[in-house]
Design an enzyme around this catalytic site. Structure first.
Site, short mmCIF file in Angstrom:
data_model
loop_
_atom_site.label_atom_id
_atom_site.label_comp_id
_atom_site.label_asym_id
_atom_site.label_seq_id
_atom_site.Cartn_x
_atom_site.Cartn_y
_atom_site.Cartn_z
CG ASP A 181 -26.59 -17.61 -9.84
OD1 ASP A 181 -27.74 -17.61 -10.22
OD2 ASP A 181 -26.45 -16.75 -8.62
CD GLU A 205 -35.94 -12.06 -12.51
OE1 GLU A 205 -35.13 -12.46 -12.15
OE2 GLU A 205 -37.14 -12.35 -13.14
#
Length: 253
Positions: free
Chosen positions: A56, A45
């Site tokens: 995140d 990814e």
């Protein structure tokens, strides 16, 4: 057949690695991808850095910020990956937020991904309903798999809807938090993995968030097809540069 679909048919647990494109240095993207494949990673990814990364944790945020400072943009990433299929055979997914894709033009972005040999996209802030109504046909036109996230809080009804519009795998977020590695999974998370595993979904599940070593990889893949490691790998890159990738992967597999 899409490379992701092919990979998921293999009789093995899938190790997927996430990293931010353009980190630690702007031109590290392709060498890191090549090294990961060489050392037995099944799927990669590639994070497209964005200035406001909602899901995140601090490690990935810091790498994303650094990559942006290094000069990473959508156009730079596409240029870096232009010839990636001359040297890399495993599935590649671009993971990023919808805003840069919208700015580029959704169809133009998908077309470019198809030309380069990108197999799928993960866009955490693109709601599945909006995708199904407005963008699914475009993704399918260019042979791209769109991967959706579920969490322990996602309702069974929504999980089944996500499963119905998906044609690759479901990204099973291990806990309702931001990304980051942890030492192990507790009973609550293990029962969640088992619950989803028992739903008999048509798409296999790959677990992300909190996987950092052989133990957590094994726990995460007991009921799932594979697991994704992001923060722990980025931490490794921050401490060792783009070298010593074999050492990192060797500790997982």
């Amino acid at each position: 057949m899409n490379r992701i679909t092919q990979k998921l048919q293999e009789d093995k647990k899938i190790l997927s690695i996430y990293f931010s494109a353009g980190y630690p240095d702007l031109n590290d993207t392709v060498p890191i991808i090549q090294d990961l494949e060489k050392n037995g990673v099944d799927l990669i990814e590639i994070g497209l850095p964005f200035s406001d990364p909602l899901a995140d944790g601090p490690t990935i945020q810091a790498s994303s910020t650094q990559a942006l400072h290094n000069g990473m943009t959508t156009e730079v990433l596409f240029n870096q990956l232009a010839n990636i299929r001359e040297s890399v055979k495993i599935p590649l997914i671009i993971m990023g937020y919808f805003n840069p894709m919208l700015q580029y033009g959704v169809e133009a972005f998908c077309k470019k991904c198809a030309e380069i040999g990108i197999d799928g996209l993960i866009i955490p802030d693109l709601p599945v309903d909006v995708y199904a109504d407005q963008y699914k046909a475009i993704f399918e036109k260019y042979g791209l798999i769109n991967v959706f996230l579920i969490t322990p809080q996602t309702s069974e009804e929504r999980i089944r809807f996500i499963d119905s519009v998906s044609n690759g795998f479901i990204y099973m977020v291990s806990s309702a938090s931001v990304t980051g590695s942890q030492s192990g999974f507790g009973n609550v998370q293990e029962s969640y993995f088992e619950r989803i595993g028992n739903m008999n979904l048509k798409n296999p599940q790959i677990v992300g968030f909190g996987i950092s070593n052989k133990e957590t990889f094994s726990q995460a893949t007991k009921y799932a097809k594979g697991a994704i490691i992001g923060s722990a790998f980025i931490k490794h890159l921050s401490e060792n540069g783009s070298g010593k990738i074999a050492e990192f992967v060797g500790k997982i597999k």
